[in-house]
Write an enzyme that holds these catalytic residues in place. Sequence first.
Site, mmCIF file in Angstrom:
data_model
loop_
_atom_site.group_PDB
_atom_site.id
_atom_site.type_symbol
_atom_site.label_atom_id
_atom_site.label_comp_id
_atom_site.label_asym_id
_atom_site.label_seq_id
_atom_site.Cartn_x
_atom_site.Cartn_y
_atom_site.Cartn_z
ATOM 1 N N CYS A 46 -42.736 -2.521 8.780
ATOM 2 C CA CYS A 46 -43.315 -1.211 9.127
ATOM 3 C C CYS A 46 -43.276 -0.265 7.943
ATOM 4 O O CYS A 46 -44.173 0.544 7.755
ATOM 5 C CB CYS A 46 -42.595 -0.620 10.318
ATOM 6 S SG CYS A 46 -40.814 -0.746 10.211
ATOM 7 N N LYS B 86 -36.135 -5.780 25.892
ATOM 8 C CA LYS B 86 -37.237 -6.741 26.016
ATOM 9 C C LYS B 86 -37.671 -7.038 24.588
ATOM 10 O O LYS B 86 -38.351 -6.235 23.966
ATOM 11 C CB LYS B 86 -38.383 -6.095 26.794
ATOM 12 C CG LYS B 86 -39.304 -7.043 27.542
ATOM 13 C CD LYS B 86 -40.025 -8.071 26.713
ATOM 14 C CE LYS B 86 -41.187 -7.512 25.928
ATOM 15 N NZ LYS B 86 -41.851 -8.549 25.102
ATOM 16 N N GLU C 8 -52.984 0.111 8.650
ATOM 17 C CA GLU C 8 -51.874 -0.812 8.434
ATOM 18 C C GLU C 8 -52.383 -2.245 8.602
ATOM 19 O O GLU C 8 -52.884 -2.606 9.659
ATOM 20 C CB GLU C 8 -50.767 -0.521 9.462
ATOM 21 C CG GLU C 8 -49.516 -1.339 9.226
ATOM 22 C CD GLU C 8 -48.392 -0.987 10.194
ATOM 23 O OE1 GLU C 8 -48.635 -0.935 11.411
ATOM 24 O OE2 GLU C 8 -47.268 -0.773 9.716
ATOM 25 N N GLU D 231 -41.264 4.144 16.917
ATOM 26 C CA GLU D 231 -41.416 3.816 15.491
ATOM 27 C C GLU D 231 -42.665 2.941 15.412
ATOM 28 O O GLU D 231 -42.659 1.809 15.882
ATOM 29 C CB GLU D 231 -40.155 3.110 14.997
ATOM 30 C CG GLU D 231 -40.022 3.181 13.498
ATOM 31 C CD GLU D 231 -40.656 1.989 12.825
ATOM 32 O OE1 GLU D 231 -41.891 2.035 12.579
ATOM 33 O OE2 GLU D 231 -39.925 1.030 12.542
#
Length: 486
Positions: free
Chosen positions: A289, A180, A388, A255
């Site tokens: 990331c 997906k 982040e 992750e």
Amino acid sequence: MTAKDATAAKGIFVNNRWSPAASGRTLPVIAPAEGSTFTQIAAGDTEDVNRAVAAARAALETGAWGRLTATERGRLLTRLAQKVADHAEDLALTEARDTGKPMKQARNDMIATARYFEYFGGAADKAHGESIPFLNGYFAFTERVPHGVTGHIIPWNYPAQMFGRTIAPALAMGNAVVMKPAEDACLTPLRLAALAAEAGFPEGALNIVTGLGEEAGAALSSHRDIDFLSFTGSPEVGTLIQTAAARNHIGCTLELGGKSPHVIFADADLDFAIPVIANTMVQNAGQTCSAGSRVIIERAIFDKVAALLAERFALLTAGTPEMDLELGPVINAAQKRRIEGFFERAERDRIPVLGEGKIAPGVPKNAFFVAPRVYGPAPRDHELSCKEVFGPVLTLLTFEDEADAVRLANATDYGLMAAVWSTNGGRALRVARRIKAGQVYVNAFGAGGGIELPFGGMKKSGHGREKGFAALHDMSQLRTTIIKHD
Ligand code: NAP
Ligand code: MG
């Protein structure tokens, strides 16, 4: 192929065939550098996921896929690597339009994507078990067997690379996969799946269901016939995925991003370090990331490093894929607003803006551009130092001594990547080994990194490893067979 053909989505991909979503619904696809809709994707949901999982199960149990040898699987992956290389330019056009990234970066992404299939194609028949000395009259051995049907949910930042990173090792080990992709960037995964069919992958080996996270994503992660989940994305959705995996008693790799530090000692080679730090930070408009978004600087050289980074940032310009500048727009309006929220709170908290890049004149008005910024010095507990941002934003901090540098490097919830910059080799290595991160560079930094290098999080950056042989281990399970022979 024209850009228009390259970006036409044909629906959901199951059993090597296209179909609309069972519900007939579609979702608009917006080009971030244009700010407008240019195509539609199928809005798959539970029914489509059920069909894809059933196809994957059949491919394993009664289809051609489950009967292939590891060498044959490896050959198919290698053939797909060649197809990606052959179609690199039109895939790059698709990726650039769908995500807004500059063409040179989209081209690099296709080189990396092909490389995933090349690497894991070569590795497919080399991940073997061992025999184990045991009792007299017994023989025991282990072998690596596939999980079965694996579910893969990826984000929008590097759709083609993420496809390669998670799908190539899964197929290499003989799993049948259902993916997906993120609703914001589905087009290259769909095209890569079609290329896999052309390369000869049997039906059901690789299936893609596009749709919303809450619908298709939730249906996939909670499906009772999925044997393993691989997820990359936000910590919040990571919690949902791990909860879904726990309910079905299956494993998962997560992750979940990072706030990766650069630690710069006063003896560092700044001529080399500064461009690397700036360029890797704005790569993909900071939506990486593993971006090195915190720079921790020894107090004696703070002003010098701050001035050099400010100068560097002032030279950066965001533009459309065709302008091919240092960075593109961010992915969507929500992400742009999210980043601007960080800017507003930084202003309220009087964090100095040391330097700012530009947005190229002439970019479409509705597009999602953000000018890159470098902030500092920031308090250690400020959100710019811990959270982040997922945008082209760099935060500078100071440290006093080696112990302080290590403390600060480890002072966030994350632990994905890090770099230590020093010409004192002993110290660089000593500090590198005390940083809690899945990958640590010394006098270098590679967002994206090598396909050969195991990659993944410590702490709240997630668990499990992708890339390298470690990925083959995570994408398989070990079976031990014990035989009594007399
Ligand atoms: P996200 O919501 O975690 O999306 C990642 C993937 O999960 C997408 O395919 C998404 O589908 C899917 N998803 C969403 N809700 C789901 C659910 N309930 N069940 C199953 N799957 C679901 O990430 P985002 O909203 O795109 O980005 C938000 C923040 O996450 C970013 O600002 C950044 O901080 C972080 N992020 C990190 C990474 C990374 O590489 N670690 C990548 C992207 C974002 P849809 O998008 O189609 O809904
Ligand atoms: Mg898009």
